[in-house]
Design a protein around this motif. Structure first.
Motif, PDB file in Angstrom:
ATOM      1  N   ALA A   1     -24.055  32.162  12.887  1.00 15.90           N
ATOM      2  CA  ALA A   1     -23.371  33.448  12.679  1.00 15.90           C
ATOM      3  C   ALA A   1     -23.471  33.917  11.226  1.00 15.90           C
ATOM      4  O   ALA A   1     -23.339  35.112  10.953  1.00 15.90           O
ATOM      5  CB  ALA A   1     -21.897  33.324  13.076  1.00 15.90           C
TER       6      ALA A   1
ATOM      7  N   TYR B   1     -25.734  37.834  12.321  1.00 19.38           N
ATOM      8  CA  TYR B   1     -24.944  39.074  12.282  1.00 19.38           C
ATOM      9  C   TYR B   1     -25.315  39.919  11.056  1.00 19.38           C
ATOM     10  O   TYR B   1     -25.523  41.130  11.184  1.00 19.38           O
ATOM     11  CB  TYR B   1     -23.447  38.762  12.306  1.00 19.38           C
ATOM     12  CG  TYR B   1     -22.952  38.369  13.675  1.00 19.38           C
ATOM     13  CD1 TYR B   1     -22.992  39.272  14.743  1.00 19.38           C
ATOM     14  CD2 TYR B   1     -22.433  37.097  13.921  1.00 19.38           C
ATOM     15  CE1 TYR B   1     -22.551  38.910  16.007  1.00 19.38           C
ATOM     16  CE2 TYR B   1     -21.990  36.736  15.186  1.00 19.38           C
ATOM     17  CZ  TYR B   1     -22.046  37.639  16.225  1.00 19.38           C
ATOM     18  OH  TYR B   1     -21.612  37.270  17.477  1.00 19.38           O
TER      19      TYR B   1
ATOM     20  N   SER C   1     -18.490  39.351  15.353  1.00 18.19           N
ATOM     21  CA  SER C   1     -18.639  38.135  14.546  1.00 18.19           C
ATOM     22  C   SER C   1     -17.292  37.458  14.319  1.00 18.19           C
ATOM     23  O   SER C   1     -17.179  36.231  14.450  1.00 18.19           O
ATOM     24  CB  SER C   1     -19.310  38.463  13.216  1.00 18.19           C
ATOM     25  OG  SER C   1     -18.515  39.338  12.436  1.00 18.19           O
TER      26      SER C   1
END
Length: 276
Positions: A51, A55, A110
């Motif tokens: 992540a 993102y 996220s």
């Protein structure tokens, strides 16, 4: 557009999938809330670091695309078609609006994903407020705005850790707060992204700005949820800390005109509990 992107951004976030990943590693969990009994080492084993880059990468693509629409047409003006090649006012406004909606959607997703990994359901009304407070903290840049945002995160953390009753909090109140926050967030992001209108550099500015924005939001989410996770397990860690304290605030940023967004102020105005 914000509402549509917001709904789409949360699609695929599954608490069952997170629980299954923990079971696969042999962790004794049966539901999402069981994750909060685990050690941080076990949570980190499932969390990973993906992540932290995908993102920001997705946001960078959106920012570069907006920069292309806004400034790219200006590059063709001198080359061929003259003034007719310049992007229209509608195209510029649309590009800014679409980019802000995409970034907000990616930000919500996220933070929602990180909340699941620490054992919190981002679809619960109180959790939606916490997600917004984290997004606010991650995008604030001036000292005043960042201090206000961190104070919101800290007060919400204390209220949630202590199990404060949310009798007047419902989806209607959360929807009002979300709408007001989305407008303020869009204005903040657009103001920061005015560099996208600079010919030739708009694409680079748009991509870089969005990457750093999502990177800061992911970092803020990890810090906020990690702190909350530990405070729930070890309440004594929060003793002596004021409602507005947040030890990870770091050095104050220079005041760059970034306006303060008080999520708890918007919550009180919408009819929710006043936690200020």
């Amino acid at each position: 557009m914000r509402q549509t992107v917001g709904r789409v951004s949360r699609a695929g976030l599954s608490s069952k999938r997170v629980v299954a990943l923990h079971k696969k590693r042999g962790h004794d969990v049966a539901s999402l809330s069981d994750l909060r009994r685990l050690d941080l080492e076990q949570v980190d084993a499932v969390r990973g670091r993906a992540a932290s880059w995908y993102y920001p990468a997705a946001a960078a693509l959106s920012g570069a695309g907006a920069g292309l629409v806004i400034s790219g047409g200006q590059l063709a003006v001198a080359a061929s078609a003259g003034a007719a090649a310049a992007p229209s006012g509608g195209a510029i406004v649309g590009a800014f609006t679409a980019d802000a909606a995409v970034v907000l959607g990616l930000a919500s997703r996220s933070v929602g994903q990180i909340s699941l990994l620490y054992g919190y359901d981002p679809e619960e009304p109180a959790e939606k407020l916490f997600v917004m407070s984290v997004v606010n903290a991650g995008t604030a840049t001036s000292a005043t705005a960042k201090s206000a945002a961190m104070a919101d995160v800290s007060r919400l953390t204390q209220a949630l850790v202590r199990g404060k009753a949310w009798d007047v909090l419902n989806e209607t109140v959360v929807a009002k707060v979300s709408q007001q926050f989305a407008k303020a967030f869009g204005f903040r992001l657009t103001k920061k992204g005015l560099g996208k209108a600079v010919p030739a550099f708009g694409i680079v500015v748009g991509g870089t700005l969005n990457w750093t924005t999502l990177e800061a939001i992911v970092d803020a989410a990890d810090t906020a949820y990690r702190r909350r996770f530990l405070l729930e397990k070890y309440p004594h860690l929060g003793e002596g800390q004021g409602a507005g304290s947040f030890p990870d605030l770091g050095p104050e940023a220079q005041d760059d005109g970034d306006e303060e967004i008080s999520l708890l102020g918007k919550l009180a105005e919408a009819g929710g509990p006043d936690l200020r």
